[in-house]
Design a protein around this motif. Structure first.
Motif, PDB file in Angstrom:
ATOM      1  N   LEU A  80       0.950  -1.217   0.025  1.00  0.00           N
ATOM      2  CA  LEU A  80      -0.053  -0.052  -0.092  1.00  0.00           C
ATOM      3  C   LEU A  80       0.923   1.069  -0.065  1.00  0.00           C
ATOM      4  N   VAL A  81       2.225   1.148   0.468  1.00  0.00           N
ATOM      5  CA  VAL A  81       2.825   2.234   0.618  1.00  0.00           C
ATOM      6  C   VAL A  81       4.089   2.271  -0.439  1.00  0.00           C
ATOM      7  N   HIS A  82       4.314   1.288  -0.870  1.00  0.00           N
ATOM      8  CA  HIS A  82       5.200   1.143  -2.172  1.00  0.00           C
ATOM      9  C   HIS A  82       5.083   0.143  -3.028  1.00  0.00           C
ATOM     10  N   ARG A  83       5.348   0.362  -4.131  1.00  0.00           N
ATOM     11  CA  ARG A  83       5.132  -0.727  -5.236  1.00  0.00           C
ATOM     12  C   ARG A  83       5.816  -2.106  -4.943  1.00  0.00           C
ATOM     13  N   ASP A  84       7.022  -1.952  -4.362  1.00  0.00           N
ATOM     14  CA  ASP A  84       7.826  -3.040  -4.205  1.00  0.00           C
ATOM     15  C   ASP A  84       7.477  -3.686  -2.823  1.00  0.00           C
ATOM     16  N   GLY A  85       6.769  -3.302  -2.042  1.00  0.00           N
ATOM     17  CA  GLY A  85       6.172  -3.516  -0.836  1.00  0.00           C
ATOM     18  C   GLY A  85       7.142  -4.432   0.034  1.00  0.00           C
ATOM     19  N   GLU A  86       6.801  -5.690   0.507  1.00  0.00           N
ATOM     20  CA  GLU A  86       7.547  -6.369   1.314  1.00  0.00           C
ATOM     21  C   GLU A  86       8.680  -7.055   0.690  1.00  0.00           C
ATOM     22  N   ARG A  87       8.975  -7.026  -0.522  1.00  0.00           N
ATOM     23  CA  ARG A  87      10.109  -7.314  -0.957  1.00  0.00           C
ATOM     24  C   ARG A  87      11.345  -6.271  -0.817  1.00  0.00           C
ATOM     25  N   ALA A  88      10.948  -5.141  -0.926  1.00  0.00           N
ATOM     26  CA  ALA A  88      11.993  -4.081  -0.663  1.00  0.00           C
ATOM     27  C   ALA A  88      12.329  -4.081   0.798  1.00  0.00           C
ATOM     28  N   THR A  89      11.173  -4.288   1.711  1.00  0.00           N
ATOM     29  CA  THR A  89      11.728  -4.096   3.154  1.00  0.00           C
ATOM     30  C   THR A  89      12.651  -5.234   3.436  1.00  0.00           C
ATOM     31  N   ALA A  90      12.305  -6.496   2.948  1.00  0.00           N
ATOM     32  CA  ALA A  90      13.032  -7.758   3.020  1.00  0.00           C
ATOM     33  C   ALA A  90      14.595  -7.518   2.711  1.00  0.00           C
ATOM     34  N   ARG A  91      14.599  -6.992   1.561  1.00  0.00           N
ATOM     35  CA  ARG A  91      16.206  -6.708   1.020  1.00  0.00           C
ATOM     36  C   ARG A  91      17.010  -5.748   1.924  1.00  0.00           C
ATOM     37  N   ALA A  92      16.029  -4.681   2.266  1.00  0.00           N
ATOM     38  CA  ALA A  92      16.642  -3.834   3.233  1.00  0.00           C
ATOM     39  C   ALA A  92      17.237  -4.225   4.430  1.00  0.00           C
ATOM     40  N   ALA A  93      16.306  -4.775   5.220  1.00  0.00           N
ATOM     41  CA  ALA A  93      16.552  -5.602   6.294  1.00  0.00           C
ATOM     42  C   ALA A  93      17.652  -6.447   6.283  1.00  0.00           C
ATOM     43  N   ALA A  94      17.665  -7.592   5.309  1.00  0.00           N
ATOM     44  CA  ALA A  94      18.927  -8.372   5.134  1.00  0.00           C
ATOM     45  C   ALA A  94      20.241  -7.652   4.711  1.00  0.00           C
ATOM     46  N   ALA A  95      20.113  -6.564   4.092  1.00  0.00           N
ATOM     47  CA  ALA A  95      21.459  -5.937   3.973  1.00  0.00           C
ATOM     48  C   ALA A  95      22.109  -5.329   5.037  1.00  0.00           C
ATOM     49  N   GLU A  96      20.910  -4.817   5.981  1.00  0.00           N
ATOM     50  CA  GLU A  96      21.609  -4.128   7.224  1.00  0.00           C
ATOM     51  C   GLU A  96      21.680  -5.032   8.359  1.00  0.00           C
ATOM     52  N   GLY A  97      21.501  -6.287   8.172  1.00  0.00           N
ATOM     53  CA  GLY A  97      21.926  -7.402   9.073  1.00  0.00           C
ATOM     54  C   GLY A  97      20.658  -7.524  10.337  1.00  0.00           C
ATOM     55  N   ALA A  98      19.476  -7.031   9.780  1.00  0.00           N
ATOM     56  CA  ALA A  98      18.317  -7.022  10.566  1.00  0.00           C
ATOM     57  C   ALA A  98      17.324  -8.151  10.656  1.00  0.00           C
ATOM     58  N   VAL A  99      16.744  -8.428  11.611  1.00  0.00           N
ATOM     59  CA  VAL A  99      15.680  -9.531  11.425  1.00  0.00           C
ATOM     60  C   VAL A  99      14.679  -8.915  10.948  1.00  0.00           C
ATOM     61  N   LEU A 100      13.789  -9.331   9.946  1.00  0.00           N
ATOM     62  CA  LEU A 100      12.393  -9.135   9.482  1.00  0.00           C
ATOM     63  C   LEU A 100      11.374 -10.040   9.962  1.00  0.00           C
ATOM     64  N   VAL A 101      10.395  -9.264  10.413  1.00  0.00           N
ATOM     65  CA  VAL A 101       9.439 -10.103  11.035  1.00  0.00           C
ATOM     66  C   VAL A 101       8.257  -9.849  10.020  1.00  0.00           C
ATOM     67  N   THR A 102       7.886 -10.676   8.929  1.00  0.00           N
ATOM     68  CA  THR A 102       6.707 -10.684   8.245  1.00  0.00           C
ATOM     69  C   THR A 102       5.769 -11.473   8.741  1.00  0.00           C
ATOM     70  N   GLY A 103       4.446 -11.210   8.024  1.00  0.00           N
ATOM     71  CA  GLY A 103       3.424 -11.844   8.952  1.00  0.00           C
ATOM     72  C   GLY A 103       2.202 -11.961   7.791  1.00  0.00           C
ATOM     73  N   THR A 104       1.296 -12.563   8.875  1.00  0.00           N
ATOM     74  CA  THR A 104      -0.103 -12.893   8.126  1.00  0.00           C
ATOM     75  C   THR A 104      -0.700 -11.903   7.151  1.00  0.00           C
ATOM     76  N   ALA A 105      -0.648 -10.605   7.595  1.00  0.00           N
ATOM     77  CA  ALA A 105      -1.191  -9.574   6.841  1.00  0.00           C
ATOM     78  C   ALA A 105      -0.155  -8.864   5.777  1.00  0.00           C
ATOM     79  N   ALA A 106       0.693  -9.605   5.347  1.00  0.00           N
ATOM     80  CA  ALA A 106       1.701  -9.164   4.424  1.00  0.00           C
ATOM     81  C   ALA A 106       1.017  -9.229   2.935  1.00  0.00           C
ATOM     82  N   THR A 107       1.225  -8.185   2.321  1.00  0.00           N
ATOM     83  CA  THR A 107       0.689  -8.347   0.730  1.00  0.00           C
ATOM     84  C   THR A 107       1.640  -8.824  -0.166  1.00  0.00           C
ATOM     85  N   THR A 108       2.627  -9.676   0.566  1.00  0.00           N
ATOM     86  CA  THR A 108       3.386 -10.604  -0.534  1.00  0.00           C
ATOM     87  C   THR A 108       3.794 -11.723   0.388  1.00  0.00           C
ATOM     88  N   ALA A 109       3.651 -12.885  -0.312  1.00  0.00           N
ATOM     89  CA  ALA A 109       3.501 -14.290   0.332  1.00  0.00           C
ATOM     90  C   ALA A 109       4.865 -14.503   1.070  1.00  0.00           C
TER      91      ALA A 109
END
Length: 356
Positions: A80-109
């Motif tokens: 809803l906030v960016h076309r790349d959605g959770e994929r962009a968040t996932a790449r960013a978190a992994a690159a920064e060495g941070a845990v990503l908690v993705t969830g039931t209500a994600a718009t990406t499987a």
């Protein structure tokens, strides 16, 4: 940009209805406000002549042996906030060495989220946030998908027996996702037709035996999220939880509870070091994270700031949020005479205006 500037850019970028969805809380939003305000009541009392030019801020968490002390808390509907959605968040978190908690209500499987994280790091730490479903077979399938995707832990949210009343969303008429968006993890679940979506569960039915059943079903470590009462923290550990997350759902559920950080000392006391305690809610600067760590948290989660960064500048914006908070935390650790996270202790936290 500072986090405040990212928030303002997100406001300018997003549809006002979507911005209200991200920014808003429950009812009169007292808890939403208190989560941030509460950190202002605490001050750090530094030690001197005890530091080092070399500092280690990494932390070991369930399914995440060496990660940043700032993780991405579960938040819904990133597309809803960016076309790349959770994929962009996932790449960013992994690159920064941070845990990503993705969830039931994600718009990406979840499988696609983990795959995106692996584009940025070979062995990312992605946890799956789960709302227990009243139908056991649905919960079992969600857990299986998380395992198959390569998630390294489960986070069971336990503070949502009913949906919170989100005043802004009700005022804006925002009760359903727009066409083209869906909670993709809820697609093709048992009992639904091909391609059909199962509603995200908010149920008061699950109890401690159901949590124990989830733990028995999976080899993944299970953290319990949404704990404020120390007795519930004890019960979580007694039932086998690998971690406890102190959280009031970002002020989006009950508007009559304390700020999350105010609940932290009692919870860490009840857990007594048996499992990691994490905190989310109101963290807006690295010094907030330092206060939480000093009060016993192993790490902190941030939700809304990640979405501000995502809305403002996609993957780059999320990386900026995570790196800024991590660097501010490390800077505060140095100013407090610390070499590692465990050098921040409860005796270094004072109430502003109180006696030392």
């Amino acid at each position: 940009m500072t986090l405040r500037e990212l928030r303002e850019k997100a406001r300018q970028t997003l549809d006002p209805v979507v911005f209200d969805y991200v920014a808003g809380g429950a009812d009169e939003e007292r808890v939403l406000t208190e989560n941030e305000r509460a950190f202002g009541r605490y001050a750090l009392l530094p030690r001197v002549l005890s530091g080092s030019e070399e500092r280690d801020t990494s932390v070991g968490l369930p399914g995440a042996p060496q990660v940043s002390p700032v993780l991405v808390a579960p938040t819904a509907f990133h597309r809803l906030v960016h076309r790349d959605g959770e994929r962009a968040t996932a790449r960013a978190a992994a690159a920064e060495g941070a845990v990503l908690v993705t969830g039931t209500a994600a718009t990406t499987a979840v499988a696609d989220v983990v795959a995106a994280a692996r584009e940025a790091a070979p062995d990312p730490a992605v946890w799956f946030q789960l709302y227990p479903h009243p139908r056991e077979e649905v919960t079992a399938e969600l857990v299986r998908r998380a395992e198959d995707a390569g998630c390294t832990a489960l986070v069971v949210t336990v503070d949502s027996p009913v949906f919170g009343r989100h005043t802004r969303d009700l005022r804006n008429g925002f009760t359903d996702l727009p066409p083209g968006y869906a909670a993709e993890n809820m697609r093709d679940l048992p009992g639904a037709g091909p391609g059909a979506l199962t509603p995200i569960p908010m149920s008061a039915a699950p109890g401690w035996p159901d949590l124990a059943a989830i733990m028995a079903r999976t080899p993944l470590p299970v953290l319990v999220k949404g704990v404020l009462h120390p007795d519930d923290a004890r019960l979580a550990v007694e039932h086998g939880a690998a971690g406890v997350i102190v959280s009031n759902h970002g002020g989006r559920q009950c508007d009559a509870v304390p700020a999350a950080v105010d609940c932290l000392p009692a919870v860490t006391g009840a857990v007594a070091g048996r499992v990691p305690v994490l905190l989310d809610g109101g963290v807006r600067r690295g010094s907030d994270a330092a206060v939480a760590v000093a009060l016993g948290a192993s790490a902190v989660g941030v939700g809304r700031p990640v979405l501000w960064g995502l809305a403002a500048d996609g993957e780059t914006g999320v990386r900026q949020v995570l790196s800024t908070l991590r660097d501010e935390y490390a800077h505060t650790l140095a100013l407090c005479g610390g070499r590692r996270n465990t050098d921040l202790t409860p005796g270094m936290v004072v109430r502003k205006g109180g006696t030392w």
